[in-house]
Write a protein that holds these residues in place. Structure first.
Motif, PDB file in Angstrom:
ATOM      1  N   CYS A  68     -40.888 -31.006 -62.766  1.00  0.00           N
ATOM      2  CA  CYS A  68     -42.148 -30.889 -63.511  1.00  0.00           C
ATOM      3  C   CYS A  68     -42.261 -29.605 -64.333  1.00  0.00           C
ATOM      4  O   CYS A  68     -43.273 -29.382 -64.987  1.00  0.00           O
ATOM      5  N   SER A  69     -41.253 -28.751 -64.280  1.00  0.00           N
ATOM      6  CA  SER A  69     -41.206 -27.477 -65.017  1.00  0.00           C
ATOM      7  C   SER A  69     -42.257 -26.473 -64.572  1.00  0.00           C
ATOM      8  O   SER A  69     -42.508 -25.488 -65.258  1.00  0.00           O
ATOM      9  N   SER A  70     -42.869 -26.682 -63.429  1.00  0.00           N
ATOM     10  CA  SER A  70     -43.858 -25.738 -62.913  1.00  0.00           C
ATOM     11  C   SER A  70     -43.166 -24.474 -62.413  1.00  0.00           C
ATOM     12  O   SER A  70     -42.152 -24.550 -61.713  1.00  0.00           O
ATOM     13  N   PRO A  71     -43.706 -23.300 -62.761  1.00  0.00           N
ATOM     14  CA  PRO A  71     -43.150 -22.056 -62.231  1.00  0.00           C
ATOM     15  C   PRO A  71     -43.653 -21.764 -60.810  1.00  0.00           C
ATOM     16  O   PRO A  71     -43.284 -20.755 -60.225  1.00  0.00           O
ATOM     17  N   GLU A  72     -44.471 -22.656 -60.265  1.00  0.00           N
ATOM     18  CA  GLU A  72     -45.024 -22.476 -58.920  1.00  0.00           C
ATOM     19  C   GLU A  72     -44.016 -22.969 -57.884  1.00  0.00           C
ATOM     20  O   GLU A  72     -44.143 -24.056 -57.330  1.00  0.00           O
ATOM     21  N   VAL A  73     -42.985 -22.164 -57.650  1.00  0.00           N
ATOM     22  CA  VAL A  73     -41.958 -22.493 -56.667  1.00  0.00           C
ATOM     23  C   VAL A  73     -41.832 -21.350 -55.669  1.00  0.00           C
ATOM     24  O   VAL A  73     -42.188 -20.216 -55.966  1.00  0.00           O
ATOM     25  N   SER A  74     -41.333 -21.675 -54.501  1.00  0.00           N
ATOM     26  CA  SER A  74     -41.115 -20.662 -53.476  1.00  0.00           C
ATOM     27  C   SER A  74     -39.857 -21.025 -52.700  1.00  0.00           C
ATOM     28  O   SER A  74     -39.362 -22.147 -52.775  1.00  0.00           O
ATOM     29  N   LYS A  75     -39.364 -20.063 -51.949  1.00  0.00           N
ATOM     30  CA  LYS A  75     -38.183 -20.322 -51.130  1.00  0.00           C
ATOM     31  C   LYS A  75     -38.542 -21.292 -50.022  1.00  0.00           C
ATOM     32  O   LYS A  75     -39.576 -21.154 -49.373  1.00  0.00           O
ATOM     33  N   ALA A  76     -37.689 -22.274 -49.817  1.00  0.00           N
ATOM     34  CA  ALA A  76     -37.861 -23.232 -48.725  1.00  0.00           C
ATOM     35  C   ALA A  76     -37.099 -22.706 -47.512  1.00  0.00           C
ATOM     36  O   ALA A  76     -36.143 -21.950 -47.657  1.00  0.00           O
ATOM     37  N   PRO A  77     -37.514 -23.086 -46.313  1.00  0.00           N
ATOM     38  CA  PRO A  77     -36.757 -22.675 -45.129  1.00  0.00           C
ATOM     39  C   PRO A  77     -35.315 -23.190 -45.233  1.00  0.00           C
ATOM     40  O   PRO A  77     -35.073 -24.318 -45.662  1.00  0.00           O
ATOM     41  N   MET A  78     -34.383 -22.326 -44.858  1.00  0.00           N
ATOM     42  CA  MET A  78     -32.970 -22.680 -44.960  1.00  0.00           C
ATOM     43  C   MET A  78     -32.262 -22.360 -43.649  1.00  0.00           C
ATOM     44  O   MET A  78     -32.572 -21.371 -43.006  1.00  0.00           O
ATOM     45  N   ALA A  79     -31.304 -23.167 -43.312  1.00  0.00           N
ATOM     46  CA  ALA A  79     -30.410 -22.850 -42.195  1.00  0.00           C
ATOM     47  C   ALA A  79     -29.274 -21.997 -42.745  1.00  0.00           C
ATOM     48  O   ALA A  79     -28.860 -22.187 -43.891  1.00  0.00           O
ATOM     49  N   PRO A  80     -28.771 -21.054 -41.983  1.00  0.00           N
ATOM     50  CA  PRO A  80     -27.656 -20.249 -42.494  1.00  0.00           C
ATOM     51  C   PRO A  80     -26.436 -21.125 -42.740  1.00  0.00           C
ATOM     52  O   PRO A  80     -26.187 -22.079 -42.023  1.00  0.00           O
TER      53      PRO A  80
END
Length: 133
Positions: A39-51
């Motif tokens: 959607c080209s929104s700049p409203e993004v954040s880091k998602a939880p990630m497994a190492p």
């Protein structure tokens, strides 16, 4: 390089993005350069990630590729920054043809290809002979 799973706040889902460092991510996000690919929104954040822990032997293909490249370069002469001039001189018959490898900019490589001079990039970086310990 570092890879982050990013999540769109508009519920478009999670996507992967590569950055030079965490600081690069923060800087680009603050400038509005990091956007959701849907959607080209700049409203993004880091998602939880497994190492990301590589499985045992995960670098084996790279070792095999390095060995293959070493074998291919065994009879090739390092010409360094003179690669473009050397390849062109061989193509024009000005010097005897032989296997060489060296460095060229993307622009130089494109110029050689445009002139019908066969060149190919190496899959792995090569350390110049004068820089080997």
């Amino acid at each position: 390089m570092i890879v982050f799973d990013l999540q769109c706040r508009d519920a478009c889902g999670t996507f992967e993005a590569w950055f030079g460092s965490n600081a690069d991510y923060e800087e680009q996000r603050a400038a509005g350069f990091v956007q959701c690919p849907v959607c080209s929104s700049p409203e993004v954040s880091k998602a939880p990630m497994a190492p990301r822990v590589p499985r045992k032997g995960a670098d084996e293909p790279i070792a095999k590729l390095a060995a293959l490249q070493g074998e291919l370069l065994k009879n090739s002469r390092w010409v360094g920054d003179e690669f473009t001039d050397t390849a062109r001189a061989m193509h024009l018959g000005e010097i005897e043809q032989h296997q060489v490898h060296g460095s060229a900019t993307l622009e130089q490589a494109k110029s050689l290809a445009d002139d019908g001079i066969p060149v190919a990039p190496l899959p792995l970086p090569v350390t110049p002979p004068n820089q080997v310990n």
